[in-house]
Design a protein around this motif. Structure first.
Motif, short mmCIF file in Angstrom:
data_model
loop_
_atom_site.label_atom_id
_atom_site.label_comp_id
_atom_site.label_asym_id
_atom_site.label_seq_id
_atom_site.Cartn_x
_atom_site.Cartn_y
_atom_site.Cartn_z
N ALA A 78 -0.66 5.68 2.38
CA ALA A 78 0.17 4.84 1.52
C ALA A 78 -0.45 4.69 0.12
CB ALA A 78 0.37 3.48 2.17
N LEU A 79 -1.77 4.75 0.08
CA LEU A 79 -2.45 4.61 -1.22
C LEU A 79 -2.54 5.93 -1.97
CD1 LEU A 79 -5.50 2.45 -0.14
CD2 LEU A 79 -3.69 1.72 -1.69
N GLY A 80 -2.14 7.00 -1.29
CA GLY A 80 -2.46 8.34 -1.79
C GLY A 80 -1.55 8.87 -2.88
N TYR A 81 -0.76 8.02 -3.48
CA TYR A 81 0.23 8.54 -4.41
C TYR A 81 0.08 7.95 -5.79
CZ TYR A 81 2.26 10.73 -0.38
OH TYR A 81 2.45 11.51 0.71
N ASP A 82 -1.15 7.98 -6.27
CA ASP A 82 -1.39 7.56 -7.64
C ASP A 82 -0.82 6.18 -7.88
OD1 ASP A 82 -2.66 8.44 -10.03
OD2 ASP A 82 -0.67 8.52 -10.95
N THR A 83 0.05 6.02 -8.86
CA THR A 83 0.52 4.69 -9.21
C THR A 83 1.79 4.27 -8.47
OG1 THR A 83 1.71 5.71 -11.02
CG2 THR A 83 -0.45 4.80 -11.52
N VAL A 84 2.27 5.11 -7.57
CA VAL A 84 3.50 4.76 -6.87
C VAL A 84 3.25 3.53 -5.98
CG1 VAL A 84 5.28 5.53 -5.28
CG2 VAL A 84 4.21 7.16 -6.85
N ASP A 85 4.12 2.55 -6.09
CA ASP A 85 3.96 1.32 -5.32
C ASP A 85 3.93 1.62 -3.82
OD1 ASP A 85 4.88 -1.93 -5.99
OD2 ASP A 85 4.68 -1.20 -3.93
N GLN A 86 2.99 0.94 -3.14
CA GLN A 86 2.77 1.20 -1.72
C GLN A 86 4.02 1.03 -0.86
OE1 GLN A 86 -1.00 -0.66 -1.23
NE2 GLN A 86 -0.89 -0.39 0.98
N ARG A 87 4.89 0.09 -1.25
CA ARG A 87 6.04 -0.17 -0.39
C ARG A 87 6.96 1.05 -0.30
NH1 ARG A 87 10.96 -1.83 -3.03
NH2 ARG A 87 10.59 -1.63 -5.27
N TYR A 88 7.04 1.84 -1.36
CA TYR A 88 7.87 3.06 -1.31
C TYR A 88 7.34 4.02 -0.26
CZ TYR A 88 10.09 1.82 -5.75
OH TYR A 88 10.80 1.21 -6.75
N ILE A 89 6.01 4.20 -0.29
CA ILE A 89 5.39 5.16 0.62
C ILE A 89 5.51 4.68 2.06
CG2 ILE A 89 3.31 6.51 1.11
CD1 ILE A 89 4.25 6.85 -1.73
#
Lengths: 534, 312
Positions: free
Chosen positions: A440-451
């Motif tokens: 969930a943290l692995g997507y740079d600045t993408v908010d965790q809730r999306y992941i």
């Protein structure tokens, strides 16, 4: 006399050199390390990523090369193969006898075609002989993935199945900020989804302003089966036997599943209502036009790989849309397509991923297996997946790992370097809890809730493919690209057909698909299933 | 008698002494043709053998049906029959529409009186020849895509219906032929322009004195002067009637026009290279060449019958 003596001497000389040669042939491995340096070549997917590093020579390949030389005295050379045309290129390499010693593909039929010609190494004896040196490989893949392709009668193994560690496939995404702007609830049914697309189309001015003409409520590609999977398979009845599934499952887009056509009819209907990107049929595999439309923020909804909009750090679709339309903008995963029993069924593969095989031209099968073992060692794959602490990732207090997107020499050309870790697909830090948090943290600045949402929906109510080991289906030979090509062609044409022509186009295409070889495969699979499993 | 023989020998040796370097130079192309054109022909055997590319064909057993299995399979395959039809159709259209284009263009260029303008025009019409079909297909997409294409955007702004240049089979065939002319017509004028320069200017002067108009002069002098060149090029193109480019249909094609862009070369690529059915594609290739040879010989014979020189 002199001559005879000379002759005898020569014979002796030849005999001794022959003997020494024979002894030298015996694999001299001490603690997993060859006494003499061995050379192997390894296939590596090339995604031609913008701003990426050369895939065969960078920070991570150096890690592998140095490690293999240190641990096993094996020199590794990488052979780049374009990711989106890997099967074509690999076929050319195989036909020319130039395929890398460690080859990898998603297409098992390619391996079978080549294997029946005698062009693929049988891994079974090498695996048995060297089992104690391959403990990490065994620990990662397990008997299931190692013996997945074992043929029931001959015991031959042509390919190992990589571990699909994170078995996620596809998600349906919609523009969350557009829903808010138009005050629409997240769609929970097909009807709501369609109404949402219509609303996008009819409110183009409001949503896109002067770019209203570029509005694409729903976007797809020529790969209709993949890019509309959740919609299409929601038309497949819930009651669907394992036998029927196995015998109709060789097309990985689920084309042969019952009632599939009705799903395509919905797409045709949308296309004719102007809800689908009109020019999608013209763009081939690997073309970036659609990605650019997504990044430009013209697209309302689409179906794609489970984390597609969030990939690639600052160049992700999500990041691009946010830059252009503000913090609230972005795609969120939704679940609108239920089947006849109201279940949001996802048809997922077994936990297998790429198929790793050694062409018969591979003179170093043991060194090649040691290569796979090297990649399977937790320390090595962990390094390849997350890189250096403080550079490409940081460890949080919880123990979760946050990846940091970097540019320059330490850039990862594929998410978590998936293209190097050919034995595993999906982040594995050795601890399931940390894995989920880290993903969930692995997507740079993408908010965790999306992941988290995408992660949860992608395999909710999944039905997994089971392994039925029935050996080679001869009818599948030579069909590995012909049939998928036919499928893509007639599905594309069906979607873009005039409403009145839909049945004709679909039925003609489907009939052609079956008569070209599809039906023969189904029949042979039925016979094989009945022989081994009934 | 003996002297005459001696004399001939002397003459030959003198000739060789003087020109041996030319023959030496000829060795290279001959070696090229032997190595790359004739030796690989041994692999034609693949068309009659079981499908295996890892062993040389002479070691393999014959295919079923007395070795003709792959030919039978090809002619039973609907994809192949469509490919055959499409190859004929596209090539005949290319011949009927594309063949006269460079002749017309050469005549027009020849009539231009401003030298500089003529030269610039010539260069400009050659240029597309140097673009690959991949680039041209990219240009075509940008220009002619139904929604995002430049031409259709303009048509839409003018309130007209868009034209499916690339996504409707009939329109696509038109685009295919037109783009072919656009790319190659200029280049193909070179040979005609060269032939025109060989026509004696006296003929034109005499005709002008007799009061022949420009069109009359083209009709009665230029065109008859070009006739041998036209015939030879026509015979050669007839030899290629079943041949097919790969990059042109492959780059321009898309899923919507599958029914017309699937030509033999694409069939061979998909079944042979991608599907690894090498025997089947060898059989198709052999058939294609055989038809080409038949057309070439018949066209040549026909030309000779009507008093032309022919290719050989």
């Amino acid at each position: 006399m002199k001559r005879t003596l000379l002759f005898l001497l020569l014979v002796c000389l030849m005999a001794t050199t022959g003997f020494t040669a024979a002894f030298a042939e015996a694999p001299e491995i001490v603690d997993g390390r060859f006494a003499t340096t061995r050379q192997i070549t390894v296939e590596i997917y090339d995604r031609a990523r913008e701003g990426g590093s050369p895939v065969d020579n960078n920070f991570y390949t150096d890690y592998i090369k140095e490690g293999m030389l240190r641990d096993h005295n094996v020199e590794v050379t990488f052979i780049p193969v374009p990711r989106w045309t890997e099967v074509d290129v690999l076929n050319n390499l195989l036909a020319a006898g130039d395929a890398p010693d460690v080859s990898v593909t998603y297409s098992y039929p390619t391996i079978v075609t080549y294997g029946t010609m005698g062009g693929v190494t049988d891994l079974a004896p090498y695996l048995e002989e060297n089992k104690d040196m391959l403990t990490d490989l065994w620990a990662l893949l397990g008997d299931e993935n190692i013996y997945w392709n074992k043929q029931p009668e001959s015991g031959t193994i042509w390919a190992l199945e990589a571990k699909l560690f994170v078995n996620k496939r596809i998600n349906t995404f919609v523009r969350e900020d557009w829903l808010k702007k138009l005050d629409i609830q997240e769609p929970k049914t097909l009807a709501e989804f369609e109404a949402m697309l219509v609303a996008f189309r009819d409110n183009a001015e409001l949503l896109l302003g002067e770019n209203a003409g570029n509005m694409i409520p729903y976007s797809t590609s020529f790969d209709v089966g993949w890019r509309n999977d959740h919609l299409l398979t929601s038309f497949v009845p819930e009651q669907f036997s394992e036998k029927e599934k196995y015998t109709h499952d060789f097309d990985d887009r689920h084309l042969l599943f019952p009632n599939y056509k009705e799903g395509v009819r919905v797409l045709n209907n949308w296309y004719n209502q102007g809800l689908i990107w009109k020019d999608f049929p013209l763009y081939p595999a690997g073309d970036s036009t659609e990605d650019n439309l997504l990044k430009a923020g013209y697209v309302g909804a689409f179906i794609h790989n489970w984390d597609y909009p969030y990939r690639n750090g600052q160049d992700s679709i999500h990041a691009n849309v946010q830059r252009a339309y503000g913090e609230d903008a972005g795609y969120i995963a939704v679940e609108p397509f239920a089947n006849d029993e109201g279940i949001y069924r996802k048809y997922l593969s077994a936990p297998i991923d790429r198929k790793i095989f050694f062409p018969a031209t591979n003179d170093e099968p043991v060194a090649s297996l040691l290569y796979l073992n090297f990649l399977s060692e937790l320390e090595n794959r962990r390094f390849l997946q997350i890189g250096e602490e403080g550079v490409t990732h940081e460890v949080l207090e919880s123990g979760a790992v946050r990846t940091i997107a970097v540019q320059g020499e330490k850039i990862m050309n594929s998410p978590n370097n998936i293209d190097y870790t050919i034995v595993i697909n999906g982040l594995d830090l050795g601890d399931p809890e940390k894995n989920v948090m880290s993903i969930a943290l692995g997507y740079d600045t993408v908010d965790q809730r999306y992941i988290e949402r995408a992660y949860a929906l992608s395999d909710k109510d999944a039905r997994y493919t089971k392994n039925y080991s029935v050996g080679v289906i001869t009818a599948e030979e030579g069909m590995n690209t012909v049939l998928p090509n036919k499928r893509d062609t007639f599905l594309t044409q069906s979607v873009a057909a005039a409403a009145d022509d839909f049945d004709k186009v679909y039925d003609t295409g489907f009939e052609d698909y079956l008569s070209t070889g599809g039906q023969a495969i189904i029949d042979e699979r039925i016979a094989a299933f009945e022989k081994y499993y009934e | 008698m003996r002297e005459a023989k001696q004399l001939r020998l002397n003459r030959t040796s003198n000739y060789m002494k003087r020109y041996w370097t030319l023959y030496l130079m000829l060795l290279l192309p001959i070696a090229f043709i032997i190595i790359f054109r004739y030796i690989p022909m041994a692999y034609i055997l693949n068309a009659f053998k079981v499908n295996n590319i890892l062993r040389p064909p002479w070691e393999l057993p014959w295919a079923g049906n007395n070795g003709f299995e792959w030919f039978i399979k090809a002619f039973r395959s609907r994809d192949f029959l469509f490919a055959l039809r499409n190859t004929f159709m596209l090539n005949i259209l290319d011949l009927v529409i594309g063949f006269p284009a460079p002749i017309l263009l050469a005549l027009l260029l020849n009539e231009l009186s401003f030298k500089r303008f003529k030269r610039i025009t010539q260069t400009v019409v050659y240029l597309p020849h140097f673009l690959s079909w991949i680039i041209i297909s990219g240009l075509a997409l940008r220009l002619f895509a139904p929604n995002d294409g430049f031409v259709n955007i303009i048509l839409a702004r003018m309130g007209r219906n868009t034209i499916p240049f690339l996504n409707d089979p009939a329109h696509w065939v038109g685009s295919y032929v037109t783009l072919g002319i656009w790319k190659e017509a200029g280049w193909n004028t070179i040979i005609y322009l060269a032939a025109i320069t060989a026509i004696s200017p006296e003929l034109y002067e005499a005709a002008a004195v007799d009061g022949a108009s420009r069109l009359r002069r083209i009709w009665h002098i230029t065109l008859p002067g070009l006739r041998p060149t036209i015939i030879i090029l026509l015979i050669l193109s007839l030899g290629r009637i079943l041949g097919s480019d790969f990059d042109r249909p492959f780059a321009l094609g898309n899923k919507m026009v599958r029914s017309v862009y699937n030509v033999i070369s694409i069939f061979v690529y998909e079944y042979g290279i991608k599907g690894m059915q090498f025997s089947l594609s060898s059989a198709v290739g052999l058939f294609q060449s055989a038809v080409g040879v038949v057309f070439l010989f018949s066209a040549n014979a026909l030309a000779k019958r009507y008093g032309e020189r022919g290719v050989w």
